[in-house]
Write a protein that holds these residues in place. Structure first.
Motif, PDB file in Angstrom:
ATOM      1  N   TYR A 243      -9.776   6.336  -2.054  1.00 17.68           N
ATOM      2  CA  TYR A 243     -11.114   6.170  -2.547  1.00 17.68           C
ATOM      3  C   TYR A 243     -12.276   5.648  -1.681  1.00 17.68           C
ATOM      4  O   TYR A 243     -13.420   5.328  -2.074  1.00 17.68           O
ATOM      5  CB  TYR A 243     -10.976   5.283  -3.883  1.00 17.68           C
ATOM      6  CG  TYR A 243     -10.205   5.955  -5.007  1.00 17.68           C
ATOM      7  CD1 TYR A 243     -10.652   6.818  -5.650  1.00 17.68           C
ATOM      8  CD2 TYR A 243      -8.876   5.260  -5.328  1.00 17.68           C
ATOM      9  CE1 TYR A 243      -9.899   7.509  -6.665  1.00 17.68           C
ATOM     10  CE2 TYR A 243      -8.194   5.988  -6.276  1.00 17.68           C
ATOM     11  CZ  TYR A 243      -8.864   6.982  -7.081  1.00 17.68           C
ATOM     12  OH  TYR A 243      -8.131   7.628  -7.863  1.00 17.68           O
ATOM     13  N   ARG A 244     -11.734   5.767  -0.328  1.00 18.17           N
ATOM     14  CA  ARG A 244     -12.449   5.378   0.886  1.00 18.17           C
ATOM     15  C   ARG A 244     -13.402   4.059   0.645  1.00 18.17           C
ATOM     16  O   ARG A 244     -14.499   3.703   0.766  1.00 18.17           O
ATOM     17  CB  ARG A 244     -13.667   6.012   0.922  1.00 18.17           C
ATOM     18  CG  ARG A 244     -12.810   7.726   1.393  1.00 18.17           C
ATOM     19  CD  ARG A 244     -13.782   8.926   1.659  1.00 18.17           C
ATOM     20  NE  ARG A 244     -13.096  10.005   2.052  1.00 18.17           N
ATOM     21  CZ  ARG A 244     -13.826  10.985   2.379  1.00 18.17           C
ATOM     22  NH1 ARG A 244     -15.187  11.075   2.229  1.00 18.17           N
ATOM     23  NH2 ARG A 244     -13.095  12.392   2.611  1.00 18.17           N
ATOM     24  N   LEU A 245     -12.831   2.997   0.031  1.00 18.83           N
ATOM     25  CA  LEU A 245     -13.329   1.681  -0.089  1.00 18.83           C
ATOM     26  C   LEU A 245     -13.363   0.962   1.238  1.00 18.83           C
ATOM     27  O   LEU A 245     -12.245   0.652   1.775  1.00 18.83           O
ATOM     28  CB  LEU A 245     -12.608   0.894  -1.188  1.00 18.83           C
ATOM     29  CG  LEU A 245     -12.451   1.777  -2.797  1.00 18.83           C
ATOM     30  CD1 LEU A 245     -11.433   0.856  -3.392  1.00 18.83           C
ATOM     31  CD2 LEU A 245     -13.821   1.337  -3.095  1.00 18.83           C
ATOM     32  N   PRO A 246     -14.263   0.131   1.611  1.00 18.36           N
ATOM     33  CA  PRO A 246     -14.414  -0.691   2.639  1.00 18.36           C
ATOM     34  C   PRO A 246     -13.561  -2.067   2.307  1.00 18.36           C
ATOM     35  O   PRO A 246     -13.981  -3.231   2.736  1.00 18.36           O
ATOM     36  CB  PRO A 246     -15.792  -1.131   2.901  1.00 18.36           C
ATOM     37  CG  PRO A 246     -16.269  -1.020   1.492  1.00 18.36           C
ATOM     38  CD  PRO A 246     -15.481  -0.067   0.589  1.00 18.36           C
ATOM     39  N   TRP A 247     -12.333  -2.112   2.061  1.00 20.65           N
ATOM     40  CA  TRP A 247     -11.414  -2.864   1.911  1.00 20.65           C
ATOM     41  C   TRP A 247     -10.157  -2.722   2.909  1.00 20.65           C
ATOM     42  O   TRP A 247     -10.011  -1.870   3.693  1.00 20.65           O
ATOM     43  CB  TRP A 247     -10.987  -2.913   0.348  1.00 20.65           C
ATOM     44  CG  TRP A 247     -11.968  -3.031  -0.658  1.00 20.65           C
ATOM     45  CD1 TRP A 247     -13.279  -3.367  -0.437  1.00 20.65           C
ATOM     46  CD2 TRP A 247     -11.707  -3.169  -2.032  1.00 20.65           C
ATOM     47  NE1 TRP A 247     -13.997  -3.204  -1.634  1.00 20.65           N
ATOM     48  CE2 TRP A 247     -12.965  -3.081  -2.672  1.00 20.65           C
ATOM     49  CE3 TRP A 247     -10.663  -2.807  -2.753  1.00 20.65           C
ATOM     50  CZ2 TRP A 247     -12.995  -3.001  -3.911  1.00 20.65           C
ATOM     51  CZ3 TRP A 247     -10.760  -2.788  -4.225  1.00 20.65           C
ATOM     52  CH2 TRP A 247     -11.935  -3.054  -4.737  1.00 20.65           C
ATOM     53  N   HIS A 248      -9.209  -3.891   2.679  1.00 27.12           N
ATOM     54  CA  HIS A 248      -7.869  -3.795   3.542  1.00 27.12           C
ATOM     55  C   HIS A 248      -6.900  -4.705   2.884  1.00 27.12           C
ATOM     56  O   HIS A 248      -7.375  -5.367   1.723  1.00 27.12           O
ATOM     57  CB  HIS A 248      -8.191  -4.274   4.938  1.00 27.12           C
ATOM     58  CG  HIS A 248      -8.351  -5.516   5.142  1.00 27.12           C
ATOM     59  ND1 HIS A 248      -9.516  -6.177   4.998  1.00 27.12           N
ATOM     60  CD2 HIS A 248      -7.600  -6.701   5.727  1.00 27.12           C
ATOM     61  CE1 HIS A 248      -9.398  -7.655   5.175  1.00 27.12           C
ATOM     62  NE2 HIS A 248      -8.320  -7.629   5.492  1.00 27.12           N
ATOM     63  N   VAL A 249      -5.828  -4.704   2.946  1.00 27.11           N
ATOM     64  CA  VAL A 249      -4.598  -5.310   2.625  1.00 27.11           C
ATOM     65  C   VAL A 249      -4.099  -5.960   3.653  1.00 27.11           C
ATOM     66  O   VAL A 249      -3.879  -5.714   5.007  1.00 27.11           O
ATOM     67  CB  VAL A 249      -3.535  -4.453   2.065  1.00 27.11           C
ATOM     68  CG1 VAL A 249      -2.372  -5.246   1.374  1.00 27.11           C
ATOM     69  CG2 VAL A 249      -3.961  -3.528   0.960  1.00 27.11           C
ATOM     70  N   SER A 250      -3.676  -7.304   3.336  1.00 19.05           N
ATOM     71  CA  SER A 250      -3.161  -8.257   4.152  1.00 19.05           C
ATOM     72  C   SER A 250      -1.454  -8.661   3.848  1.00 19.05           C
ATOM     73  O   SER A 250      -1.678  -9.040   2.461  1.00 19.05           O
ATOM     74  CB  SER A 250      -3.910  -9.553   4.689  1.00 19.05           C
ATOM     75  OG  SER A 250      -3.635 -10.251   5.845  1.00 19.05           O
ATOM     76  N   ARG A 251      -0.690  -8.902   4.583  1.00 21.04           N
ATOM     77  CA  ARG A 251       0.587  -9.150   4.118  1.00 21.04           C
ATOM     78  C   ARG A 251       1.330  -9.826   5.249  1.00 21.04           C
ATOM     79  O   ARG A 251       1.132  -9.855   6.577  1.00 21.04           O
ATOM     80  CB  ARG A 251       1.449  -8.043   3.722  1.00 21.04           C
ATOM     81  CG  ARG A 251       2.724  -8.189   3.265  1.00 21.04           C
ATOM     82  CD  ARG A 251       3.816  -6.966   3.167  1.00 21.04           C
ATOM     83  NE  ARG A 251       4.142  -6.658   4.252  1.00 21.04           N
ATOM     84  CZ  ARG A 251       5.284  -6.636   4.737  1.00 21.04           C
ATOM     85  NH1 ARG A 251       6.367  -7.696   4.151  1.00 21.04           N
ATOM     86  NH2 ARG A 251       5.812  -6.230   5.778  1.00 21.04           N
ATOM     87  N   VAL A 252       2.086 -10.970   4.618  1.00 19.19           N
ATOM     88  CA  VAL A 252       3.000 -11.832   5.711  1.00 19.19           C
ATOM     89  C   VAL A 252       4.442 -11.905   4.641  1.00 19.19           C
ATOM     90  O   VAL A 252       4.233 -12.657   3.704  1.00 19.19           O
ATOM     91  CB  VAL A 252       2.398 -13.063   6.105  1.00 19.19           C
ATOM     92  CG1 VAL A 252       2.165 -13.996   4.916  1.00 19.19           C
ATOM     93  CG2 VAL A 252       3.326 -13.896   6.952  1.00 19.19           C
ATOM     94  N   GLY A 253       5.227 -11.404   4.901  1.00 18.73           N
ATOM     95  CA  GLY A 253       6.547 -11.517   4.290  1.00 18.73           C
ATOM     96  C   GLY A 253       6.192 -10.866   2.794  1.00 18.73           C
ATOM     97  O   GLY A 253       5.897  -9.730   2.485  1.00 18.73           O
ATOM     98  N   ALA A 254       6.573 -12.039   2.002  1.00 17.03           N
ATOM     99  CA  ALA A 254       6.616 -11.538   0.536  1.00 17.03           C
ATOM    100  C   ALA A 254       5.206 -11.911  -0.063  1.00 17.03           C
ATOM    101  O   ALA A 254       5.023 -11.496  -1.381  1.00 17.03           O
ATOM    102  CB  ALA A 254       7.504 -12.254  -0.484  1.00 17.03           C
TER     103      ALA A 254
END
Length: 328
Positions: A243-254
């Protein structure tokens, strides 16, 4: 953790554990300051209640009843800024740097490649102790972020996750620091100094810690949690891209978090700007309306040993439906 060759337990909170190990430590006498990172969280340890506003260190707003200027005994710099770290340690008045491996108190900020190596190198050069607080990152794997990524702190502190949420903490220290403590205790004047521990080391804490360590925090459970967290990360990222949202995902482990701003974020100031309370609240309500509840602590999602693939897929589907409406 491999770095903690001497361990003690159990105070009744991570706050007390950090305070005991960082404040007036006989392992590093003659230095009155600690150093923390803008946007950090280490419980209610007084000197960590500082932040940067327009680049200047100040008490955090809203500290009820606090009349002291906490910046007199604390330095605060931005995470991932090696030049600022080198400058802050240059006066050699910092007894201890208190660091989360990943900033988690607002939108999640991961360490730049090589940053933790620089942190360890510069603290050693300055004669400053390094305390790694794993309370929010122990879900990275057995031994936390410290073991997985080979950190080598002087102190390792972990709060109530070690007891499944029951107030408790453990800490460890290197052989060198343990030796300094032993030398100090052999020569110090008689008298009492320390934290009151009336409610510490009680049977409930130890029963909860044993259950967590033996039945929950197993390599098998960590592997499963990591697998599902990777699935959640990929699924949410796919929705954001679709959906071309100006967002992102961040992850560390679980630990997984979607952030309603472009990324990756590099420091506490960027994380504060990225935080969008009204939008995030609307997304949370929209997810609840679709039968999915995530933690009300911004957008943090934590995979547990009890989480199922079906639940992860349901979350991704609900997030996709919300994103479609927002994208429209």
């Amino acid at each position: 953790p491999s770095a903690a060759s001497s361990a003690e337990m159990s105070l009744n909170s991570m706050t007390l554990a950090v305070r005991v190990r960082s404040r007036n430590s006989p392992a590093n006498p003659g230095r009155e300051k600690i150093l923390v990172f803008n946007g950090c969280y280490h419980g209610s340890v007084d000197e960590t209640m500082v932040r940067l506003i327009d680049g200047k260190p100040v008490n955090r707003p809203g500290l009820a009843g606090e009349f002291r200027d906490l910046t007199r005994t604390a330095k605060v710099i931005e995470f991932n800024d090696i030049s600022a770290l080198e400058a802050a340690l240059g006066d050699k008045d910092v007894a201890c740097v208190i660091a989360e491996p990943v900033l988690t108190n607002s939108c999640m900020v991961l360490a730049d490649p090589g940053y933790h190596d620089a942190l360890r190198k510069l603290t050693r050069q300055a004669g400053t102790l390094l305390l790694i607080d794993e309370t929010h990152t122990i879900s990275t794997g057995p031994g936390g972020y410290t073991r997985k990524y080979g950190l080598d702190p002087d102190f390792f502190v972990l709060g109530k996750p070690i007891a499944g949420g029951v107030p408790a903490s453990v800490w460890g220290m290197s052989d060198d620091v343990a030796s300094r403590y032993a030398d100090y205790n052999r020569t110090k004047e008689p008298g009492y100094s320390g934290m009151g521990t009336t409610l510490s080391a009680n049977p409930l804490q130890f029963a909860a810690m044993r259950a967590a360590l033996e039945e929950v925090m197993t390599p098998e459970n960590y592997d499963r949690m990591d697998h599902l967290a990777r699935r959640l990360d990929a699924g949410l990222t796919g929705v954001i891209d679709r959906y071309r949202l100006p967002w992102h995902v961040s992850r560390v482990g679980a630990r997984v978090e979607f952030i309603c701003a472009p990324g990756p974020l590099r420091n506490g100031a960027e994380a504060e700007v990225a935080h969008a309370p009204e939008l995030e609240a609307a997304i949370h309500v929209a997810l609840i309306n679709r039968g999915v509840l995530i933690a009300p602590f911004h957008n943090m999602m934590l995979i547990s040993p009890a989480t199922t693939a079906t639940q992860v897929n349901r979350l991704i589907t609900a997030f996709g439906a919300v994103a479609a409406k927002l994208g429209a």
